[in-house]
Motif scaffolding. Structure first.
Motif, mmCIF file in Angstrom:
data_model
loop_
_atom_site.group_PDB
_atom_site.id
_atom_site.type_symbol
_atom_site.label_atom_id
_atom_site.label_comp_id
_atom_site.label_asym_id
_atom_site.label_seq_id
_atom_site.Cartn_x
_atom_site.Cartn_y
_atom_site.Cartn_z
ATOM 1 N N GLY A 4 -5.966 10.913 -3.506
ATOM 2 C CA GLY A 4 -5.002 11.370 -4.495
ATOM 3 C C GLY A 4 -4.338 10.204 -5.175
ATOM 4 N N PRO A 5 -3.111 10.378 -5.630
ATOM 5 C CA PRO A 5 -2.402 9.294 -6.298
ATOM 6 C C PRO A 5 -2.034 8.200 -5.311
ATOM 7 C CG PRO A 5 -0.949 11.158 -5.952
ATOM 8 C CD PRO A 5 -2.318 11.607 -5.563
ATOM 9 N N PRO A 22 -7.812 12.353 -9.186
ATOM 10 C CA PRO A 22 -8.460 11.983 -10.448
ATOM 11 C C PRO A 22 -9.822 12.671 -10.602
ATOM 12 C CG PRO A 22 -8.610 10.189 -8.861
ATOM 13 C CD PRO A 22 -7.735 11.230 -8.242
ATOM 14 N N PRO A 23 -10.146 13.046 -11.825
ATOM 15 C CA PRO A 23 -9.358 12.943 -13.046
ATOM 16 C C PRO A 23 -8.205 13.955 -13.035
ATOM 17 C CG PRO A 23 -11.390 14.126 -13.501
ATOM 18 C CD PRO A 23 -11.486 13.639 -12.089
ATOM 19 N N SER A 102 -6.846 6.033 -9.876
ATOM 20 C CA SER A 102 -5.826 5.348 -9.090
ATOM 21 C C SER A 102 -6.069 3.848 -9.035
ATOM 22 C CB SER A 102 -5.805 5.906 -7.663
ATOM 23 O OG SER A 102 -6.954 5.487 -6.951
ATOM 24 N N GLY A 103 -7.246 3.410 -9.492
ATOM 25 C CA GLY A 103 -7.592 2.001 -9.402
ATOM 26 C C GLY A 103 -8.285 1.644 -8.110
ATOM 27 N N ARG A 104 -8.426 2.635 -7.210
ATOM 28 C CA ARG A 104 -9.090 2.407 -5.931
ATOM 29 C C ARG A 104 -10.391 3.197 -5.919
ATOM 30 N NH1 ARG A 104 -4.819 4.481 -1.876
ATOM 31 N NH2 ARG A 104 -4.671 6.059 -3.513
ATOM 32 N N LEU A 105 -11.494 2.513 -6.100
ATOM 33 C CA LEU A 105 -12.797 3.166 -6.243
ATOM 34 C C LEU A 105 -13.135 4.031 -5.032
ATOM 35 C CD1 LEU A 105 -15.356 3.161 -8.158
ATOM 36 C CD2 LEU A 105 -16.312 1.489 -6.566
#
Length: 268
Positions: A4-5, A22-23, A102-105
């Motif tokens: 999640g976030p 995401p998305p 979130s920038g975390r793949l």
């Protein structure tokens, strides 16, 4: 869960059940679709460039047009084209996560493995045999053409490398692209904004799963194998949605490809 976030705790269940997973909304999902299309185009371009470079190194650049139409291309052609395609397949989820995730793949796409994911072996092996049985009434031949084209006429060390790319590389990068970016974007596009269970939400998830399987089959470009690949793509999408992770469908995909490679090698 699929992540999640930032700072949220992991919860079990389908990834759409996670708030702000995401998305996060349909607008972002549309951007993810765009990233997927661009990633596919980049993969095609990189594949072509890598093949040309490999052909030049092998001294066969003048005969490249005939090599591309061979039913059993050389190992250098298979390896360079696959790696080039995977550049785009990885670039799409990477950009989607960094730009609109979130920038975390790992968290955004649920790249996690658990012991229960070994059930994917049964799914992959069973999938090959189920498809073979479903194809029997149609008396179709050359169903091993995709595996034949992948392994080509390779032997020894070259065959081992191609087999490794087929059984390990392809499942990872294809699942990250099709069940990572594409399925999540389609599911968000086709389902209501509310996470409450409803007929519309169920229909949207089913539509996303089927569309993902069809696109998966279409990208492979195999006419005779289209139905079987679409069916297996739907199974992989279902597994990914239900687990909220990529582990089990990656194992299933690897097992599916392994059976195809072993079947082809035994027929040699």
């Amino acid at each position: 869960g699929a992540g999640g976030p930032r700072g949220s705790s992991e919860r079990p269940g389908p990834f759409l059940d996670l708030p702000a997973a995401p998305p996060a909304n349909r607008r972002v999902a549309g951007l993810w679709i765009l990233f997927a299309v661009l990633g596919y185009i980049v993969g095609q371009v990189c594949g072509t460039v890598f093949v040309i470079v490999a052909a030049a190194a092998a001294g066969t650049l003048h005969g490249l047009s005939s090599i591309t139409s061979m039913s059993s291309p050389p190992a250098w052609y298979i390896g360079s084209s696959l790696v080039g395609l995977w550049v785009g397949f990885f670039l799409a989820p990477f950009i989607a996560s960094k730009a609109r995730g979130s920038g975390r793949l790992v968290a955004d796409f649920g790249i996690r493995f658990r012991p229960i994911d070994l059930l994917g072996i049964l799914i992959g092996v069973g999938g090959q045999y189920v498809i073979a049985v479903l194809y029997l009434p149609f008396h179709l031949k050359n169903l091993t053409a995709p595996a034949q084209k992948l392994t080509g006429g390779a032997h020894g060390g070259a065959l081992a490398v191609i087999a490794l790319l087929t059984v390990v590389g392809a499942p990872f990068f294809e699942e990250l692209f099709f069940r990572g970016v594409l399925l999540r974007a389609l599911a968000r596009l086709f389902t209501p904004a509310s996470s409450a269970r409803s007929a519309a939400r169920t229909a949207g998830v089913v539509l996303a799963v089927v569309a993902d399987g069809v696109v998966f089959a279409a990208v492979h470009g195999e006419v005779a194998q289209f139905a079987g690949l679409a069916l297996f793509g739907i199974v992989l999408a279902t597994v990914c949605y239900r687990t909220g992770r990529m582990g089990m469908n990656m194992v299933s995909h690897a097992s599916f490809n392994l059976v195809a490679v072993l079947s082809l090698l035994s027929s040699r």
